[in-house]
Design a protein around this motif. Sequence first.
Motif, mmCIF file in Angstrom:
data_model
loop_
_atom_site.group_PDB
_atom_site.id
_atom_site.type_symbol
_atom_site.label_atom_id
_atom_site.label_comp_id
_atom_site.label_asym_id
_atom_site.label_seq_id
_atom_site.Cartn_x
_atom_site.Cartn_y
_atom_site.Cartn_z
ATOM 1 N N SER A 1 0.837 -1.202 0.000
ATOM 2 C CA SER A 1 0.000 0.000 0.000
ATOM 3 C C SER A 1 0.867 1.245 0.000
ATOM 4 C CB SER A 1 -0.939 0.023 1.215
ATOM 5 O OG SER A 1 -0.222 0.063 2.430
ATOM 6 N N PRO B 1 -5.254 1.197 3.477
ATOM 7 C CA PRO B 1 -6.519 1.930 3.483
ATOM 8 C C PRO B 1 -7.774 1.055 3.478
ATOM 9 C CG PRO B 1 -5.668 1.836 1.252
ATOM 10 C CD PRO B 1 -4.635 1.165 2.131
ATOM 11 N N CYS C 1 -12.165 1.354 0.784
ATOM 12 C CA CYS C 1 -10.917 2.119 0.865
ATOM 13 C C CYS C 1 -11.174 3.413 1.623
ATOM 14 C CB CYS C 1 -10.387 2.408 -0.538
ATOM 15 S SG CYS C 1 -8.874 3.392 -0.581
ATOM 16 N N ARG D 1 -9.713 6.735 2.211
ATOM 17 C CA ARG D 1 -8.712 7.586 1.589
ATOM 18 C C ARG D 1 -8.114 8.610 2.552
ATOM 19 N NH1 ARG D 1 -10.027 9.166 -4.436
ATOM 20 N NH2 ARG D 1 -7.765 8.839 -4.467
ATOM 21 N N ARG E 1 1.631 9.361 -2.552
ATOM 22 C CA ARG E 1 0.349 9.750 -3.133
ATOM 23 C C ARG E 1 0.315 11.240 -3.438
ATOM 24 N NH1 ARG E 1 -5.239 9.091 0.189
ATOM 25 N NH2 ARG E 1 -4.587 11.200 0.745
ATOM 26 N N ASP F 1 -3.968 5.215 -3.498
ATOM 27 C CA ASP F 1 -4.594 4.485 -2.392
ATOM 28 C C ASP F 1 -5.665 3.514 -2.906
ATOM 29 O OD1 ASP F 1 -6.263 6.525 -3.186
ATOM 30 O OD2 ASP F 1 -6.663 7.278 -1.170
#
Length: 214
Positions: free
Chosen positions: A47, A53, A110, A112, A122, A129
Motif C-alpha cells: 500500500s 486503506p 478504501c 482515503r 500519493r 490508495d
Amino acid sequence: MKITEAERDSFYKVLFSRRDVRREFLPTPISDDVLNRILLAAHHAPSVGFMQPWDFIVVSSEETKKSIKQGFQEANQQSAEMFESDRKEKYQTLKLEGIEEAPIGICLTCDRSRTGDVVLGRTIKPEMDLYSAVCAAQNLWLAARSENIGVGWVSILHDKVLRKSLNIPNNLEIIGYFCLGYVETFQETPDLERHGWQSRREVNNFIHFEKWQK
C-alpha cells in the motif's frame, strides 16, 4: 528468505488456475481459521505510504445477501440494455454472480483519509490508495484459490445498494463485493472465454521495449 523451485511452481499454479467463480459454489461452510488466513493475506498487500486503506466487511446473513442480490438484478437489467442485438442476447444468458449461493460475501472498501491528507507516494498520484486497495483484492483472490476456495467479483452493483445493505459510511470508497465459497470444480478456462464472450489475448501483443510501439 529464498523461494524454492517447488514453491515457485506452486505460486504459478495458483495464479494461472484462479477463476472468477459464479455458478459452482457449494454450501460447505468456510472455517474461521481459513477465512482469517485469507483476510490476513489481503491485509498484507502493498500500500502506498504503508497507509493500509482497506476494510473488509464479511457477510453471511441470508437477508443481507438477498438485499444485495436484488440490487444486482436491477443493475444487471440496466447493464443488459447497454448492449445491442446479439451481444445483448448473449449477455442475458451469462450468470454473473453467486451472491446467494456463496456462503460468504466480502465487501472491500478504501478509506482515503486513513493516514491524513498528505501521504508518502500519493502526493503526485492521489489515486494510488485506490490501487493499493485493489492489490488487497488480488491478494484475497489468490489466497482463497490456494485454499481451494472460489471467488467471484460482483461489479454489477450500484454503490448505494452496498452502502444501504452494509451501512457503509459515505466517506469510504467501495472497491468491490466478492463471493467466496468452496466449489464443485475450478474450470480450465475463464467463464467468459468458455461461453464465447471474449478470448484471452496473446501476451506478446502487449509488451513494449524502451518506448510505446503501435
